[in-house]
Design a protein around this motif. Structure first.
Motif, PDB file in Angstrom:
ATOM      1  N   THR A 286     116.639  72.553  57.832  1.00 51.42           N
ATOM      2  CA  THR A 286     117.198  71.232  58.120  1.00 51.42           C
ATOM      3  C   THR A 286     118.035  70.646  56.982  1.00 51.42           C
ATOM      4  O   THR A 286     118.741  69.660  57.202  1.00 51.42           O
ATOM      5  N   TYR A 287     117.955  71.222  55.788  1.00 52.62           N
ATOM      6  CA  TYR A 287     118.670  70.650  54.647  1.00 52.62           C
ATOM      7  C   TYR A 287     119.567  71.709  54.012  1.00 52.62           C
ATOM      8  O   TYR A 287     119.070  72.715  53.484  1.00 52.62           O
ATOM      9  N   PRO A 288     120.896  71.510  54.046  1.00 53.76           N
ATOM     10  CA  PRO A 288     121.824  72.535  53.551  1.00 53.76           C
ATOM     11  C   PRO A 288     121.549  72.988  52.123  1.00 53.76           C
ATOM     12  O   PRO A 288     121.663  74.178  51.811  1.00 53.76           O
ATOM     13  N   ALA A 289     121.157  72.066  51.231  1.00 53.19           N
ATOM     14  CA  ALA A 289     120.945  72.443  49.830  1.00 53.19           C
ATOM     15  C   ALA A 289     119.768  73.393  49.658  1.00 53.19           C
ATOM     16  O   ALA A 289     119.684  74.099  48.656  1.00 53.19           O
TER      17      ALA A 289
ATOM     18  N   HIS B 140     120.823  71.702  60.675  1.00 52.15           N
ATOM     19  CA  HIS B 140     121.199  70.620  59.763  1.00 52.15           C
ATOM     20  C   HIS B 140     121.517  69.364  60.569  1.00 52.15           C
ATOM     21  O   HIS B 140     122.267  69.394  61.526  1.00 52.15           O
ATOM     22  N   GLY B 141     120.920  68.264  60.177  1.00 49.57           N
ATOM     23  CA  GLY B 141     121.140  67.005  60.890  1.00 49.57           C
ATOM     24  C   GLY B 141     120.091  66.719  61.940  1.00 49.57           C
ATOM     25  O   GLY B 141     120.055  65.628  62.506  1.00 49.57           O
TER      26      GLY B 141
END
Length: 337
Positions: free
Chosen positions: A235-238, A273-274
């Motif tokens: 869920t979090y690109p980083a 993501h998002g």
């Protein structure tokens, strides 16, 4: 033109800094080593010691909460004390039931090392007006799993080849709301610790704050359920590179027939993501720029926030599989021998 060039230069500089924080070189284990490490994984200590001793009512600032806290600290003090720093972050905060005392527990391997991978979970349990809520998946099992992996790999972590990276374990208090989830009635421990680590504190290293030292933050929650349909989403690109590593490890273990009753991939290949921006202990750290990997099943276990989230809610084959995945991940991340 000069202003535009300066802005572009600034963007490049920011991108370079973020790249330094999130780029990591892993060691890929051979099939033989994967099988050897996996076959050595067991969950007897979790089943016999850690899980039963944590599976109690753990509402903050209560006697049973204190008992569990002392048990966790006693287990952490079995680590090599010359290499590990075991500290507590004790504070008081206002709750719907008045002021309560909370205690975050932090274990840092070689605290002078400048880069840290954080492995985290919360150890408190939700307050129920009637009935005793044990919170087996939420999060007695994740805490027990982290303790077991930590103690199993202690010697290898101390002799890791990647000496400029360290492991930090954070066990948060006060994740649960006492009444209704709000910005002030929830995440007591993680909100407090994120603020503490974002300024000069005992967790600083080489002129960097505790927050700046975090290369990534992996949060475990609601794990070990008997529900067969739980999926983990990126869920979090980083944090995507770490999530992808976990996904590949699960796939490799499945192909090598090292997972038990494993009929589907739980770490989902397609990024989300998002989506699934679930409120949890990672949020205060996410808001300060720390790369996040949130390992939480979607949908939540059917026992979530019910009195049935007890010992019967745990699938031990699922727990064994998770231990194998995270053990191999730490081998690859820290270049363990």
């Amino acid at each position: 033109m000069s202003n535009k060039l300066s802005f572009l230069s600034l963007l490049c500089l920011v991108a370079a800094v973020l790249s330094q924080r999130t780029t990591h070189h892993y060691v890929t284990l051979t099939s033989k080593k994967t099988k050897t490490i996996s076959s050595c994984c067991d969950i007897e200590n979790i089943k016999t010691y850690d899980f039963p001793n944590i599976l109690k009512e753990r509402v903050p600032d209560t006697p049973t909460h204190a008992t569990v806290k002392e048990y966790i600290l006693s287990r952490l003090h079995q680590l090599n004390q010359s290499r590990w720093s075991i500290t507590t972050d004790v504070f008081t905060d206002q709750t719907p039931f008045g002021p309560k005392s909370f205690t975050n527990i932090i274990a840092t391997l070689d605290p002078h090392v400048p880069k840290r991978l954080v492995l985290a979970a919360h150890y408190d349990s939700k307050y129920f007006k009637t009935g005793v809520f044990l919170g087996a998946t939420d999060s007695a099992l994740p805490v027990a799993l982290i303790l077991d992996i930590l103690l199993t790999l202690d010697d290898k972590l101390q002799s890791r080849e990647l000496q400029d990276h360290s492991l930090q374990v954070i066990l948060f208090d006060g994740e649960e709301a006492f009444k209704t989830w709000t910005d002030t009635d929830s995440l007591y421990g993680s909100r407090h610790l994120a603020e503490l680590m974002n300024s000069p504190s005992p967790y600083d290293v080489e002129g960097r704050t505790g927050i700046e030292a975090m290369e990534a933050f992996i949060l475990l929650d609601l794990l070990g359920s008997v529900d067969p349909h739980a999926l983990f989403y990126d869920t979090y690109p980083a944090g995507s590179k770490i999530f992808e590593r976990l996904r590949k490890i699960e796939k490799k273990l499945h192909q090598e027939k090292q997972l038990v009753e494993h009929t589907r991939q739980h770490f989902v290949e397609q990024a989300a993501h998002g989506y699934y921006k679930i409120q949890d202990d990672h949020i205060p750290f996410l808001n300060k720029g720390v790369p996040i990997v949130h390992v939480i099943p979607v949908p939540f276990p059917s026992q979530w926030h019910k009195l049935s989230d007890n010992a019967n809610a745990i699938n031990w084959n699922n727990v064994l599989n998770l231990k194998k995945i995270f053990t191999l991940f730490l081998y690859e991340y820290f270049h363990l021998r």
